[in-house]
Enzyme design. Sequence first.
Site, PDB file in Angstrom:
ATOM      1  N   TYR A 142       0.853  -1.192   0.000  1.00 25.11           N
ATOM      2  CA  TYR A 142       0.000   0.000   0.000  1.00 25.11           C
ATOM      3  C   TYR A 142       0.885   1.237   0.000  1.00 25.11           C
ATOM      4  O   TYR A 142       1.821   1.340   0.796  1.00 25.11           O
ATOM      5  CB  TYR A 142      -0.902   0.012   1.236  1.00 25.11           C
ATOM      6  CG  TYR A 142      -1.816   1.217   1.301  1.00 25.11           C
ATOM      7  CD1 TYR A 142      -2.838   1.393   0.367  1.00 25.11           C
ATOM      8  CD2 TYR A 142      -1.659   2.183   2.299  1.00 25.11           C
ATOM      9  CE1 TYR A 142      -3.685   2.499   0.429  1.00 25.11           C
ATOM     10  CE2 TYR A 142      -2.503   3.283   2.366  1.00 25.11           C
ATOM     11  CZ  TYR A 142      -3.508   3.441   1.432  1.00 25.11           C
ATOM     12  OH  TYR A 142      -4.349   4.532   1.495  1.00 25.11           O
ATOM     13  N   ASP A 237       9.401   2.885   0.086  1.00 24.21           N
ATOM     14  CA  ASP A 237       8.319   3.489   0.870  1.00 24.21           C
ATOM     15  C   ASP A 237       8.483   3.092   2.338  1.00 24.21           C
ATOM     16  O   ASP A 237       8.182   1.969   2.729  1.00 24.21           O
ATOM     17  CB  ASP A 237       6.958   3.047   0.313  1.00 24.21           C
ATOM     18  CG  ASP A 237       5.797   3.740   1.012  1.00 24.21           C
ATOM     19  OD1 ASP A 237       6.021   4.427   2.022  1.00 24.21           O
ATOM     20  OD2 ASP A 237       4.645   3.575   0.536  1.00 24.21           O
ATOM     21  N   LYS A 269       3.810   9.011   8.958  1.00 26.15           N
ATOM     22  CA  LYS A 269       3.545   8.444  10.288  1.00 26.15           C
ATOM     23  C   LYS A 269       4.505   8.977  11.363  1.00 26.15           C
ATOM     24  O   LYS A 269       4.343  10.100  11.796  1.00 26.15           O
ATOM     25  CB  LYS A 269       3.478   6.924  10.178  1.00 26.15           C
ATOM     26  CG  LYS A 269       2.319   6.550   9.208  1.00 26.15           C
ATOM     27  CD  LYS A 269       1.967   5.095   9.118  1.00 26.15           C
ATOM     28  CE  LYS A 269       0.671   4.922   8.335  1.00 26.15           C
ATOM     29  NZ  LYS A 269       0.763   4.234   7.066  1.00 26.15           N
TER      30      LYS A 269
HETATM   31  C1  LIG Z   1       0.139   4.672   5.664  1.00 24.21           C
HETATM   32  C2  LIG Z   1       0.939   4.408   4.442  1.00 24.21           C
HETATM   33  C3  LIG Z   1       0.872   5.239   3.319  1.00 24.21           C
HETATM   34  C4  LIG Z   1      -0.124   6.354   3.187  1.00 24.21           C
HETATM   35  O1  LIG Z   1       0.059   7.348   4.130  1.00 24.21           O
HETATM   36  P1  LIG Z   1      -1.168   8.347   4.466  1.00 24.21           P
HETATM   37  O2  LIG Z   1      -0.566   9.337   5.397  1.00 24.21           O
HETATM   38  O3  LIG Z   1      -2.228   7.488   5.089  1.00 24.21           O
HETATM   39  O4  LIG Z   1      -1.620   8.937   3.185  1.00 24.21           O
HETATM   40  C5  LIG Z   1       1.749   5.003   2.270  1.00 24.21           C
HETATM   41  N1  LIG Z   1       2.630   4.002   2.329  1.00 24.21           N
HETATM   42  C6  LIG Z   1       2.711   3.158   3.378  1.00 24.21           C
HETATM   43  C7  LIG Z   1       3.726   2.076   3.382  1.00 24.21           C
HETATM   44  C8  LIG Z   1       1.854   3.329   4.462  1.00 24.21           C
HETATM   45  O5  LIG Z   1       1.920   2.472   5.488  1.00 24.21           O
END
Ligand SMILES: *Cc1c(COP(=O)(O)O)cnc(C)c1O
Length: 434
Positions: A142, A237, A269
């Site tokens: 994701y 990511d 995060k």
């Molecule tokens: C949470 C997450 C996102 C998206 O971040 P948001 O702040 O919710 O838009 C993208 N990549 C990874 C790996 C994530 O865990």
Amino acid sequence: MTTNAELFETAQTLMPGGVSSPVRAHGSVGGTPVSMVAGEGAWLTDAEGRKYVDLVGSWGPALLGHRHPAVIDAVHQAVDAGLGFGTSHPNEAKLAELVRGRVPGAERIRFVSTGTEATMTAIRLARGATGKSIVVKFAGCYHGHSDGLLAAAGSGVATMGLPGSAGVTEAQASETVVIEYNDRAALEQVFAEHGEKVAAVITEATPANMGVVPPGEGFNAFIREITQKYGALMIFDEVMTGFRITEAGYWGASGRAEGWAPDLFTFGKVIGGGLPTAALAGGAEVMEHLAPSGPVYHAGTLSGNPVAMAAGAATLENADAAVYSHIDEKAQTVADALTAALAEAGVDHTLQKVGNLFSVAFGTSSTGVHNYAEAGAQEAFRYGPFFHAMLDAGVYLPPSVFEAWFLSAAHDDAAVEQILGALPAAAEAAAQAG
Ligand SMILES: *Cc1c(COP(=O)(O)O)cnc(C)c1O
């Protein structure tokens, strides 16, 4: 007193599904979503005054626990000076230096407000910098909800993606190739067929949004190698793993020792300490393609907001070696107890764990879980009863089996004891599920 049920009923008349983000509706576990009204350390309090040990941690940001005094102080100080001015602010460079001090490959940083924006911008930057169009992603990874990243696998290995959501057009999805995670042969095939056109491979540093799925030995290094060979960028990511798995994220547990770095990192995060901040970062040369230095556009009214920068900086300043060893140790204790309780109740499962992030996958011991197909094939129906037994015993888990469990520096012995005490009955509930 207003109950969780009443709050959710009202919310459903005001917001689609009653929520601002889908997983909060508890659709996959059933029952009434809880409205949390306060957090302190490892604990949350809901609207009915019930207390829970929190294993969601605001989906990751709460590395130090809720209301860490240093973070709250830094936010108060920033707020007292004003909420934001739409100009540069000294707190931006402060947070940027803290990031670069941990991850040297982050020579230049662009702050944004969400992880979605970070990956979306990283992809635009990769296309702008390489002049190529195709993005390769792995099923089950994701990267937020921008159109091109909401693509599902097409029918053949190296075929273009299909829309992964209503509202995403075939044209948008067709620039994304989706393959199974941990599949080197598929990645080789994509490059063999489309190599000249691949702008980037984007991967979760270690996937944790299909449950936790460890990269196979050398898989990230292989992505690094093949992208370099074809002149594509590697986007790592670390929105979830950054500054959580080691002080330098998952790169600190992989690339640092193995001697490689991706072209671009994305962070979110933890980097915002609980406020809306995320970032993309990488080598100076590629990052300087961003406006105003270069031709790749990105802007943001709230980017680099001084209050959010202050929360992020205070979080990183206080996330020292002791914090990481504490979280690692408590995560190991909870993970060991989880797998022991499930085994005791006769529940077939695999414990999926990378560093201090872990999750459980039911009914998967014969294959293990190495990719999205295997994650999706699990007995997910066992998680709802398990989740509710934990909730009833005062433990707030992620309301989906496909999410990781998050511990924090504030998970002390009392919090861990409460989790361990709740596990046997929850494991029994999972065993009885049918
Ligand atoms: C949470 C997450 C996102 C998206 O971040 P948001 O702040 O919710 O838009 C993208 N990549 C990874 C790996 C994530 O865990």
